[in-house]
Design a protein around this motif. Sequence first.
Motif, PDB file in Angstrom:
ATOM      1  N   VAL A  44      -2.788   0.745  -9.837  1.00 12.95           N
ATOM      2  CA  VAL A  44      -2.840   0.115  -8.520  1.00 12.95           C
ATOM      3  C   VAL A  44      -1.977  -1.143  -8.540  1.00 12.95           C
ATOM      4  O   VAL A  44      -2.236  -2.069  -9.309  1.00 12.95           O
ATOM      5  N   GLU A  45      -0.934  -1.138  -7.703  1.00 11.84           N
ATOM      6  CA  GLU A  45      -0.016  -2.269  -7.638  1.00 11.84           C
ATOM      7  C   GLU A  45      -0.133  -3.037  -6.324  1.00 11.84           C
ATOM      8  O   GLU A  45       0.280  -4.191  -6.244  1.00 11.84           O
ATOM      9  N   THR A  46      -0.670  -2.392  -5.308  1.00 19.69           N
ATOM     10  CA  THR A  46      -0.859  -3.026  -3.999  1.00 19.69           C
ATOM     11  C   THR A  46      -2.092  -2.427  -3.342  1.00 19.69           C
ATOM     12  O   THR A  46      -2.590  -1.381  -3.757  1.00 19.69           O
ATOM     13  N   GLY A  47      -2.561  -3.091  -2.297  1.00 21.29           N
ATOM     14  CA  GLY A  47      -3.659  -2.541  -1.509  1.00 21.29           C
ATOM     15  C   GLY A  47      -5.022  -2.812  -2.107  1.00 21.29           C
ATOM     16  O   GLY A  47      -5.316  -3.920  -2.541  1.00 21.29           O
ATOM     17  N   THR A  48      -5.842  -1.768  -2.148  1.00 19.10           N
ATOM     18  CA  THR A  48      -7.219  -1.918  -2.598  1.00 19.10           C
ATOM     19  C   THR A  48      -7.571  -0.855  -3.636  1.00 19.10           C
ATOM     20  O   THR A  48      -6.930   0.183  -3.723  1.00 19.10           O
ATOM     21  N   ILE A  49      -8.623  -1.158  -4.374  1.00 19.47           N
ATOM     22  CA  ILE A  49      -9.207  -0.203  -5.314  1.00 19.47           C
ATOM     23  C   ILE A  49     -10.454   0.336  -4.654  1.00 19.47           C
ATOM     24  O   ILE A  49     -11.310  -0.426  -4.199  1.00 19.47           O
ATOM     25  N   ASP A  50     -10.560   1.649  -4.580  1.00 21.49           N
ATOM     26  CA  ASP A  50     -11.706   2.309  -3.957  1.00 21.49           C
ATOM     27  C   ASP A  50     -12.641   2.794  -5.057  1.00 21.49           C
ATOM     28  O   ASP A  50     -12.233   3.553  -5.927  1.00 21.49           O
ATOM     29  N   PHE A  51     -13.888   2.351  -5.003  1.00 17.01           N
ATOM     30  CA  PHE A  51     -14.861   2.739  -6.015  1.00 17.01           C
ATOM     31  C   PHE A  51     -15.689   3.954  -5.605  1.00 17.01           C
ATOM     32  O   PHE A  51     -16.746   4.206  -6.172  1.00 17.01           O
ATOM     33  N   ASN A  54     -19.879   4.943  -2.854  1.00 16.18           N
ATOM     34  CA  ASN A  54     -20.714   3.827  -2.397  1.00 16.18           C
ATOM     35  C   ASN A  54     -20.009   2.941  -1.367  1.00 16.18           C
ATOM     36  O   ASN A  54     -20.613   2.023  -0.832  1.00 16.18           O
ATOM     37  N   GLY A  55     -18.738   3.196  -1.090  1.00 19.59           N
ATOM     38  CA  GLY A  55     -18.002   2.447  -0.084  1.00 19.59           C
ATOM     39  C   GLY A  55     -17.460   1.111  -0.558  1.00 19.59           C
ATOM     40  O   GLY A  55     -16.854   0.372   0.215  1.00 19.59           O
ATOM     41  N   LEU A  56     -17.645   0.782  -1.815  1.00 22.86           N
ATOM     42  CA  LEU A  56     -17.181  -0.488  -2.360  1.00 22.86           C
ATOM     43  C   LEU A  56     -15.671  -0.436  -2.603  1.00 22.86           C
ATOM     44  O   LEU A  56     -15.150   0.538  -3.158  1.00 22.86           O
ATOM     45  N   THR A  57     -14.970  -1.477  -2.176  1.00 21.15           N
ATOM     46  CA  THR A  57     -13.537  -1.600  -2.432  1.00 21.15           C
ATOM     47  C   THR A  57     -13.244  -3.005  -2.945  1.00 21.15           C
ATOM     48  O   THR A  57     -14.035  -3.926  -2.747  1.00 21.15           O
ATOM     49  N   LEU A  58     -12.096  -3.151  -3.569  1.00 26.20           N
ATOM     50  CA  LEU A  58     -11.666  -4.435  -4.101  1.00 26.20           C
ATOM     51  C   LEU A  58     -10.190  -4.603  -3.785  1.00 26.20           C
ATOM     52  O   LEU A  58      -9.361  -3.755  -4.135  1.00 26.20           O
ATOM     53  N   SER A  59      -9.857  -5.679  -3.119  1.00 27.84           N
ATOM     54  CA  SER A  59      -8.475  -5.966  -2.742  1.00 27.84           C
ATOM     55  C   SER A  59      -7.715  -6.553  -3.924  1.00 27.84           C
ATOM     56  O   SER A  59      -8.218  -7.463  -4.602  1.00 27.84           O
ATOM     57  N   LEU A  60      -6.508  -6.053  -4.177  1.00 29.05           N
ATOM     58  CA  LEU A  60      -5.699  -6.621  -5.245  1.00 29.05           C
ATOM     59  C   LEU A  60      -5.325  -8.071  -4.938  1.00 29.05           C
ATOM     60  O   LEU A  60      -5.227  -8.884  -5.868  1.00 29.05           O
ATOM     61  N   ALA A  61      -5.180  -8.409  -3.686  1.00 29.68           N
ATOM     62  CA  ALA A  61      -4.906  -9.800  -3.329  1.00 29.68           C
ATOM     63  C   ALA A  61      -6.040 -10.706  -3.820  1.00 29.68           C
ATOM     64  O   ALA A  61      -5.778 -11.807  -4.310  1.00 29.68           O
ATOM     65  N   ASP A  62      -7.275 -10.240  -3.712  1.00 31.85           N
ATOM     66  CA  ASP A  62      -8.422 -11.022  -4.207  1.00 31.85           C
ATOM     67  C   ASP A  62      -8.429 -11.110  -5.722  1.00 31.85           C
ATOM     68  O   ASP A  62      -8.808 -12.139  -6.283  1.00 31.85           O
ATOM     69  N   VAL A  63      -8.021 -10.052  -6.387  1.00 33.36           N
ATOM     70  CA  VAL A  63      -8.004 -10.039  -7.854  1.00 33.36           C
ATOM     71  C   VAL A  63      -7.032 -11.099  -8.367  1.00 33.36           C
ATOM     72  O   VAL A  63      -7.354 -11.837  -9.307  1.00 33.36           O
ATOM     73  N   PHE A  64      -5.869 -11.203  -7.758  1.00 32.20           N
ATOM     74  CA  PHE A  64      -4.831 -12.091  -8.257  1.00 32.20           C
ATOM     75  C   PHE A  64      -4.769 -13.436  -7.543  1.00 32.20           C
ATOM     76  O   PHE A  64      -3.863 -14.217  -7.772  1.00 32.20           O
TER      77      PHE A  64
END
Length: 65
Positions: A44-51, A54-64
């Motif tokens: 994953v280089e852009t966007g979000t990670i979909d888990f 359960n509907g949980l996602t994580l934005s790469l912008a938030d990670v970095f």
Amino acid sequence: DTGTKLVNYFKLPSVAHYLVVDTTKRVVLHYFRGADGKPELKVVETGTIDFGQNGLTLSLADVFE
């Protein structure tokens, strides 16, 4: 973290996702349990990670941030 350790983590039924964050390249390796129970990889280089279900996602912008 992506060899024997990764395989052993996925032997635990409770582990469904495993993230490796590369802060230099600003990329996340998202390992997840595949249909056969073995780890699969999505880079994953852009966007979000979909888990998944359960509907949980994580934005790469938030990670970095």
